[in-house]
Design a protein around this motif. Structure first.
Motif, PDB file in Angstrom:
ATOM      1  N   VAL A  41       7.532 -25.031  25.166  1.00  0.00           N
ATOM      2  CA  VAL A  41       7.800 -23.758  25.184  1.00  0.00           C
ATOM      3  C   VAL A  41       8.640 -23.197  26.464  1.00  0.00           C
ATOM      4  CG1 VAL A  41       7.341 -21.299  24.350  1.00  0.00           C
ATOM      5  CG2 VAL A  41       6.293 -23.163  23.108  1.00  0.00           C
ATOM      6  N   GLN A  42       9.507 -22.353  26.338  1.00  0.00           N
ATOM      7  CA  GLN A  42       9.988 -21.786  27.410  1.00  0.00           C
ATOM      8  C   GLN A  42      10.785 -20.599  27.132  1.00  0.00           C
ATOM      9  OE1 GLN A  42      13.089 -23.732  29.905  1.00  0.00           O
ATOM     10  NE2 GLN A  42      14.018 -24.810  27.858  1.00  0.00           N
ATOM     11  N   LEU A  43      10.541 -19.535  27.971  1.00  0.00           N
ATOM     12  CA  LEU A  43      11.156 -18.212  27.851  1.00  0.00           C
ATOM     13  C   LEU A  43      12.432 -18.131  28.916  1.00  0.00           C
ATOM     14  CD1 LEU A  43       8.180 -15.984  27.854  1.00  0.00           C
ATOM     15  CD2 LEU A  43       9.488 -16.900  25.825  1.00  0.00           C
ATOM     16  N   VAL A  44      13.734 -17.876  28.455  1.00  0.00           N
ATOM     17  CA  VAL A  44      14.632 -17.722  29.391  1.00  0.00           C
ATOM     18  C   VAL A  44      15.290 -16.356  29.063  1.00  0.00           C
ATOM     19  CG1 VAL A  44      16.948 -18.443  29.510  1.00  0.00           C
ATOM     20  CG2 VAL A  44      15.412 -20.161  28.841  1.00  0.00           C
ATOM     21  N   GLU A  45      15.328 -15.509  30.422  1.00  0.00           N
ATOM     22  CA  GLU A  45      15.877 -14.118  30.272  1.00  0.00           C
ATOM     23  C   GLU A  45      17.408 -14.093  30.749  1.00  0.00           C
ATOM     24  OE1 GLU A  45      11.428 -13.455  32.264  1.00  0.00           O
ATOM     25  OE2 GLU A  45      13.330 -14.280  33.009  1.00  0.00           O
ATOM     26  N   SER A  46      18.038 -12.961  30.558  1.00  0.00           N
ATOM     27  CA  SER A  46      19.247 -12.718  30.728  1.00  0.00           C
ATOM     28  C   SER A  46      19.428 -11.283  30.876  1.00  0.00           C
ATOM     29  CB  SER A  46      20.288 -13.458  29.896  1.00  0.00           C
ATOM     30  OG  SER A  46      20.303 -12.871  28.663  1.00  0.00           O
ATOM     31  N   GLY A  47      20.538 -10.754  31.668  1.00  0.00           N
ATOM     32  CA  GLY A  47      21.004  -9.362  31.589  1.00  0.00           C
ATOM     33  C   GLY A  47      20.620  -8.577  32.921  1.00  0.00           C
ATOM     34  N   GLY A  48      20.162  -9.121  33.948  1.00  0.00           N
ATOM     35  CA  GLY A  48      19.905  -8.530  34.770  1.00  0.00           C
ATOM     36  C   GLY A  48      20.942  -8.254  35.598  1.00  0.00           C
ATOM     37  N   GLY A  49      21.109  -7.438  36.745  1.00  0.00           N
ATOM     38  CA  GLY A  49      22.188  -7.056  37.410  1.00  0.00           C
ATOM     39  C   GLY A  49      22.133  -5.810  38.444  1.00  0.00           C
ATOM     40  N   ALA A 100      14.724 -15.106  25.377  1.00  0.00           N
ATOM     41  CA  ALA A 100      14.602 -16.120  24.032  1.00  0.00           C
ATOM     42  C   ALA A 100      13.590 -17.204  24.468  1.00  0.00           C
ATOM     43  CB  ALA A 100      16.135 -16.593  23.699  1.00  0.00           C
ATOM     44  N   ALA A 101      12.683 -17.174  23.368  1.00  0.00           N
ATOM     45  CA  ALA A 101      11.815 -18.334  23.471  1.00  0.00           C
ATOM     46  C   ALA A 101      12.112 -19.422  22.719  1.00  0.00           C
ATOM     47  CB  ALA A 101      10.350 -17.921  22.828  1.00  0.00           C
ATOM     48  N   SER A 102      12.110 -20.776  23.145  1.00  0.00           N
ATOM     49  CA  SER A 102      12.557 -21.918  22.684  1.00  0.00           C
ATOM     50  C   SER A 102      11.464 -23.034  22.507  1.00  0.00           C
ATOM     51  CB  SER A 102      14.028 -22.318  23.217  1.00  0.00           C
ATOM     52  OG  SER A 102      13.789 -22.511  24.478  1.00  0.00           O
ATOM     53  N   GLY A 103      11.710 -24.108  21.757  1.00  0.00           N
ATOM     54  CA  GLY A 103      10.837 -25.057  21.667  1.00  0.00           C
ATOM     55  C   GLY A 103      10.087 -25.191  20.427  1.00  0.00           C
ATOM     56  N   TYR A 153      12.255  -8.510  36.829  1.00  0.00           N
ATOM     57  CA  TYR A 153      11.587  -8.303  35.569  1.00  0.00           C
ATOM     58  C   TYR A 153      11.420  -9.697  34.979  1.00  0.00           C
ATOM     59  CZ  TYR A 153      12.740  -3.425  35.937  1.00  0.00           C
ATOM     60  OH  TYR A 153      12.967  -2.088  36.046  1.00  0.00           O
ATOM     61  N   TYR A 154      10.381  -9.642  34.278  1.00  0.00           N
ATOM     62  CA  TYR A 154       9.755 -10.968  33.865  1.00  0.00           C
ATOM     63  C   TYR A 154       9.340 -10.606  32.247  1.00  0.00           C
ATOM     64  CZ  TYR A 154       8.928 -12.380  38.658  1.00  0.00           C
ATOM     65  OH  TYR A 154       8.855 -12.887  39.724  1.00  0.00           O
ATOM     66  N   CYS A 155       9.837 -11.769  31.523  1.00  0.00           N
ATOM     67  CA  CYS A 155       9.619 -11.625  30.153  1.00  0.00           C
ATOM     68  C   CYS A 155       8.158 -12.374  29.997  1.00  0.00           C
ATOM     69  CB  CYS A 155      10.799 -12.607  29.330  1.00  0.00           C
ATOM     70  SG  CYS A 155      10.438 -12.757  27.614  1.00  0.00           S
ATOM     71  N   ASN A 156       7.279 -12.031  28.903  1.00  0.00           N
ATOM     72  CA  ASN A 156       6.084 -12.626  28.923  1.00  0.00           C
ATOM     73  C   ASN A 156       5.871 -12.814  27.283  1.00  0.00           C
ATOM     74  OD1 ASN A 156       3.415 -11.292  27.844  1.00  0.00           O
ATOM     75  ND2 ASN A 156       2.821 -12.224  29.686  1.00  0.00           N
ATOM     76  N   ALA A 157       5.270 -13.772  26.907  1.00  0.00           N
ATOM     77  CA  ALA A 157       5.070 -13.609  25.298  1.00  0.00           C
ATOM     78  C   ALA A 157       3.707 -14.710  25.267  1.00  0.00           C
ATOM     79  CB  ALA A 157       6.189 -14.480  24.669  1.00  0.00           C
ATOM     80  N   GLU A 158       3.138 -14.214  24.227  1.00  0.00           N
ATOM     81  CA  GLU A 158       1.936 -15.087  23.929  1.00  0.00           C
ATOM     82  C   GLU A 158       2.371 -15.957  22.310  1.00  0.00           C
ATOM     83  OE1 GLU A 158      -1.398 -12.753  22.286  1.00  0.00           O
ATOM     84  OE2 GLU A 158      -2.689 -14.454  22.237  1.00  0.00           O
ATOM     85  N   ILE A 159       2.247 -17.303  22.678  1.00  0.00           N
ATOM     86  CA  ILE A 159       3.117 -18.115  21.883  1.00  0.00           C
ATOM     87  C   ILE A 159       2.185 -19.175  21.479  1.00  0.00           C
ATOM     88  CG2 ILE A 159       5.015 -19.836  21.583  1.00  0.00           C
ATOM     89  CD1 ILE A 159       6.696 -17.949  23.415  1.00  0.00           C
ATOM     90  N   GLN A 160       2.080 -19.522  20.077  1.00  0.00           N
ATOM     91  CA  GLN A 160       1.490 -20.873  19.633  1.00  0.00           C
ATOM     92  C   GLN A 160       2.267 -21.981  19.340  1.00  0.00           C
ATOM     93  OE1 GLN A 160      -0.420 -20.636  15.740  1.00  0.00           O
ATOM     94  NE2 GLN A 160      -1.998 -22.008  16.114  1.00  0.00           N
ATOM     95  N   ALA A 161       2.461 -22.851  20.134  1.00  0.00           N
ATOM     96  CA  ALA A 161       3.360 -23.953  19.984  1.00  0.00           C
ATOM     97  C   ALA A 161       2.765 -25.035  19.014  1.00  0.00           C
ATOM     98  CB  ALA A 161       3.431 -24.831  21.315  1.00  0.00           C
ATOM     99  N   PHE A 162       3.632 -25.729  18.412  1.00  0.00           N
ATOM    100  CA  PHE A 162       3.138 -26.450  17.055  1.00  0.00           C
ATOM    101  C   PHE A 162       1.980 -27.422  17.517  1.00  0.00           C
ATOM    102  CE2 PHE A 162       3.689 -28.114  13.006  1.00  0.00           C
ATOM    103  CZ  PHE A 162       3.655 -29.461  13.298  1.00  0.00           C
ATOM    104  N   LEU A 163       0.887 -27.306  16.621  1.00  0.00           N
ATOM    105  CA  LEU A 163      -0.256 -28.098  16.992  1.00  0.00           C
ATOM    106  C   LEU A 163      -1.163 -27.794  18.241  1.00  0.00           C
ATOM    107  CD1 LEU A 163       0.734 -31.617  15.420  1.00  0.00           C
ATOM    108  CD2 LEU A 163      -0.467 -29.736  14.356  1.00  0.00           C
ATOM    109  N   TRP A 179       5.557 -17.291  30.606  1.00  0.00           N
ATOM    110  CA  TRP A 179       6.591 -16.047  31.410  1.00  0.00           C
ATOM    111  C   TRP A 179       7.700 -16.927  31.564  1.00  0.00           C
ATOM    112  CZ3 TRP A 179       4.697 -11.622  33.276  1.00  0.00           C
ATOM    113  CH2 TRP A 179       3.370 -11.380  33.146  1.00  0.00           C
ATOM    114  N   GLY A 180       9.117 -15.919  31.642  1.00  0.00           N
ATOM    115  CA  GLY A 180      10.315 -16.448  31.989  1.00  0.00           C
ATOM    116  C   GLY A 180      10.234 -16.336  33.552  1.00  0.00           C
TER     117      GLY A 180
END
Length: 120
Positions: free
Chosen positions: A2-10, A23-26, A93-103, A110-111
């Motif tokens: 699992v990873q978090l990828v941020e965009s939109g800063g500037g 966006a969370a992926s994995g 700015y950091y993205c943060n999420a509580e994620i349950q990966a498969f199994l 954190w991003g």
């Protein structure tokens, strides 16, 4: 993995707007709370806003009325709309999420961080 990828800063002038996205992926089974934190130079990382999977939100006092957090559960994304930006909003700015990966059990992810700079 699992990873978090941020965009939109500037760089933006005071009074301007930016939108951050994450966006969370994995192999994701479930996502609970998602949020945004920030860390300015020489300061501790602080919560900016977070949102439950049911849409309940929580904001830092300093951003209430200016920032809006929202998410798309189907896409596992979270966004932060930042309006009326002030120089004191300058931070990574950091993205943060509580994620349950498969199994796997729930874990906090954190991003990599995205820089927001507000000029006066």
């Amino acid at each position: 993995q699992v990873q978090l990828v941020e965009s939109g800063g500037g760089l933006v002038q005071a009074g301007g707007s930016l939108r951050l996205s994450c966006a969370a992926s994995g192999r994701i089974f479930s996502v609970n709370n998602m949020g945004w934190y920030r860390q300015a130079p020489g300061k501790q990382r602080e919560l900016v806003a977070d949102i439950t999977k049911y849409g309940g939100t929580n904001y830092a006092e300093s951003v209430k009325g200016r920032f809006t957090i929202f998410r798309d559960n189907a896409k596992n994304t979270v966004h932060l709309q930042m309006n009326s930006l002030k120089p004191e909003d300058t931070a990574v700015y950091y993205c943060n999420a509580e994620i349950q990966a498969f199994l796997r059990p729930f874990s906090v992810y954190w991003g990599q961080g995205t820089q927001v700079t507000v000029s006066s």
